[in-house]
Design an enzyme around this catalytic site. Sequence first.
Site, mmCIF file in Angstrom:
data_model
loop_
_atom_site.group_PDB
_atom_site.id
_atom_site.type_symbol
_atom_site.label_atom_id
_atom_site.label_comp_id
_atom_site.label_asym_id
_atom_site.label_seq_id
_atom_site.Cartn_x
_atom_site.Cartn_y
_atom_site.Cartn_z
ATOM 1 N N THR A 31 12.857 2.108 -10.037
ATOM 2 C CA THR A 31 11.466 2.532 -9.900
ATOM 3 C C THR A 31 10.792 2.594 -11.268
ATOM 4 O O THR A 31 11.457 2.719 -12.306
ATOM 5 C CB THR A 31 11.351 3.922 -9.252
ATOM 6 O OG1 THR A 31 11.740 4.930 -10.209
ATOM 7 C CG2 THR A 31 12.202 4.028 -8.003
ATOM 8 N N ASP A 32 9.484 2.527 -11.264
ATOM 9 C CA ASP A 32 8.748 2.789 -12.488
ATOM 10 C C ASP A 32 8.931 4.266 -12.846
ATOM 11 O O ASP A 32 9.417 5.066 -12.055
ATOM 12 C CB ASP A 32 7.281 2.418 -12.316
ATOM 13 C CG ASP A 32 6.659 1.924 -13.620
ATOM 14 O OD1 ASP A 32 7.093 2.376 -14.700
ATOM 15 O OD2 ASP A 32 5.740 1.090 -13.554
ATOM 16 N N TRP A 33 8.491 4.624 -14.039
ATOM 17 C CA TRP A 33 8.858 5.916 -14.627
ATOM 18 C C TRP A 33 8.072 7.078 -14.005
ATOM 19 O O TRP A 33 6.855 7.028 -13.881
ATOM 20 C CB TRP A 33 8.608 5.856 -16.121
ATOM 21 C CG TRP A 33 9.789 5.447 -16.957
ATOM 22 C CD1 TRP A 33 10.151 6.013 -18.140
ATOM 23 C CD2 TRP A 33 10.749 4.409 -16.712
ATOM 24 N NE1 TRP A 33 11.285 5.396 -18.640
ATOM 25 C CE2 TRP A 33 11.678 4.420 -17.780
ATOM 26 C CE3 TRP A 33 10.944 3.499 -15.680
ATOM 27 C CZ2 TRP A 33 12.752 3.540 -17.858
ATOM 28 C CZ3 TRP A 33 12.022 2.617 -15.747
ATOM 29 C CH2 TRP A 33 12.910 2.645 -16.823
ATOM 30 N N LEU A 44 8.397 9.042 -10.835
ATOM 31 C CA LEU A 44 7.939 9.146 -9.449
ATOM 32 C C LEU A 44 8.303 10.476 -8.800
ATOM 33 O O LEU A 44 7.753 10.808 -7.751
ATOM 34 C CB LEU A 44 8.540 8.018 -8.590
ATOM 35 C CG LEU A 44 7.683 6.768 -8.416
ATOM 36 C CD1 LEU A 44 7.491 6.059 -9.742
ATOM 37 C CD2 LEU A 44 8.325 5.825 -7.401
#
Length: 616
Positions: A325-327, A329
Site C-alpha cells: 500500500t501507499d504510505w 493508510l
Amino acid sequence: MSVDSHPRTPPSPVSPSPGREEPPAGAPYRDAALPVDVRVEDLLSRMTLEEKAGQLFHTMVTIGEGGRLAGPVPAFGMAGTEQMVREQHLSHFNLVGDVTSAREAAEWHNRLQALALGTRLGIPVTVSSDPRNAFASNPGTAARAGALSQWPEPLGLAAVRDPDLVRRAADAARQEYLALGIRCALHPQVDLATEYRWSRIGQTFGEDAKLTGELVAAYIEGFQGPRLGPASVATMTKHFPGGGPQKDGEDPHFAYGKEQVYPGGNFEHHLEPFIAAIAAGTPQIMPYYGMPVGTDLEEVAFGFNRQVLTGLLRERLGFDGVVCTDWGLITDAEVFGQPLPARAWGVEHLTPLERVARALHAGADQFGGETRTDLVLELVRSGSVPERRIDESVRRVLRLKFTLGLFDDPFVDVEAAESAVGRADLCLAGFEAQAASVTVLTNRPAHAEDEPTRPVLPLNPGVRVYLEGLDAAVVAHDAVPVASPEEADVALLRLEAPYEPRPGGFEAHFHAGSLEYSPEELERILRIARTVPTVVDVHLDRPAVLPEIAEVVAALVATFGVGDAALWEVLTGRAAARGRLPFDLPRSTAAVAASRSDVPFDTADPLFRFGDGLVG
C-alpha cells in the site's frame, strides 16, 4: 576470501534475539544451492507469528549521524531503528533524506544488516528508496540527488522519447543503489498525466499511454536486468490502477483530494502502462490513495478495494508479486508538524484494526509507512484473520528477498560504494541527458529587423545577459552578466511552473491549483520581455498556461529537471535540444477544468501539442 577479511564485513555484530530456538547453521533456508521456493517454505515454517507480522510492514528509516543507526525521528513519526528491527521484527525500510556521503550511507547499511543478522532468524533488511537521481525534492515523494548522478525527471526522459536512454538512466541508478545497498526502487510512476492540475505529474512519463508503456518497460529492464537476481534493484510500479484522474487535480494525500473520477469512462486506458510493467517483470505494485467515484467499483481507497487488488490486479492481470500500500493508510500521523489523517478514504469510520483486516482481505501484502504489527497479531489471535492469509503475503515478500540474494550476501563494499556513487561517467551521462531533454518551443529573431534565419538561439559569445533563476558563475566564461534588463542584449529567466501555494509543513510541497501565473507575476515577466529580447525557461513539473508569455518572448523553453550548466550548453549551441513535449500545454486553467480528467489530450485548442519541440 573469508567473511572476516572481506571489506563487506559487518561492524559490531549483535547477539541473537531471545525467543524460540535459533535455527541451525545448516537450515535449508540458509543454503544458497537450494531452490528459492524450498528456502521460503523452510524459513516460513520456522517463523513465529510476531516474525511473520514484521514482514508485512514497510516503513521509513533515516541514516544517523556519521553513518550510525538512527534513534527516533519525530518529523516522520519514526521509532528508533534498533527497536523496529529487534522488537517489531521489521525488515523493509524506505530510506528518506538525501545521501550526501556514499561512505557513510554504505557504513550505515552494513550496520543495519548486522543488526538484522543478529536477530533469531537473521532475516536481512530490504532497503528501498523513492527516486533520488533527478531534481524533485518533495520529501514525501522523492529525494535530492546528493552524491548520486543526476538525470532529468521521467518527464524529461519522455521528452527525448528514447527507450535506450531510459534504460541507461535506470541502469545508472541501479549501479548507485546497489553500491549503497538499496535493493527496492519505489518507482517507476506510470500514472498518466491526463489531469494537468495534479501535483504528481513531474515523475510520470507524461500523457500518452503508448509512450509510457514503452518507456516503463525500458526503465524496469534498466533496474532489474533481463532477469531479477542479485544484481537487480526490484521495482515497485505505482500507483495502481492509475493515479492521474484526480477530481479537480487535487491529490489524495489530503482529504480534499480523495476522489478519483472517470467522466470520460476511460478507466481501462489508465491500466495500459501497468499491463506493460507486469509484462516487463515488475515484482511489486503500489496502489494509490484515491477512491474511485462514479464507476462500478466500490467507493473505497484502492488499498482497501478487493475488486481492484484481487479481482483486477491478481485475477484478471495475473499479478502474483508483492502489493504494498501507499504510505499511511492505517494510522493518523504528524509529518513535519502537520497533522495528517490516515488515507483511509471510504473507510474512515473503521478502526485501525478493522482497516488492517480490510486491506488484507482486499489483497494487500504490505503496509507502507506503518509499524502496527500489534494489529496483525490481534487479528490472527482473535481468529478474525487466519494465519494462512498472513503466510500468503509473507511468502511473496520472502521470495523477493531470496531472489535478490539478500540472504546470501546482504552487505556492501564501503570502498566500492565510495567510488561507484557519483562516478564521473554516470554524472556525464546524466548531464548529457539533461541537455538532450531541453524542449525549445519557440525561437524567434531577437529584433524584428533581424534576418528570419537568425533566431535568438543560440546565444552569441560575449552577449550581455540579464539573469533570473540561473547562477551567474555558469555563464560568466562566455557571457557578461548584467544587473538589469535595460543593460542587457538578452534576458534569461528560469521560472518554476505556476501553482497555488498550500499551507503546512508537508502539504506545501505539493504544487497544485491554478496553472497560471498571478497577474502581478505575469506582468513582471512581460515587462522584461518588452524591454529586451528574452528567453524564458519554465521548469514544467506539470503543464503551465503560457499564451501571453509565448507571444512576447524571443524564445520559450521547457525543461523537466535540467541544471543551469546543461541548459546553458543548449542555449549557446554546444549541445542540441532533443526534447518534445510529453503532454499538451493548455491555453487556460478554465480549459483544463472543462476537460475530462481521465481522457488524454482533451483540453480545447491547446497552445502547444504533445510532441511539439524544435529539435536541434
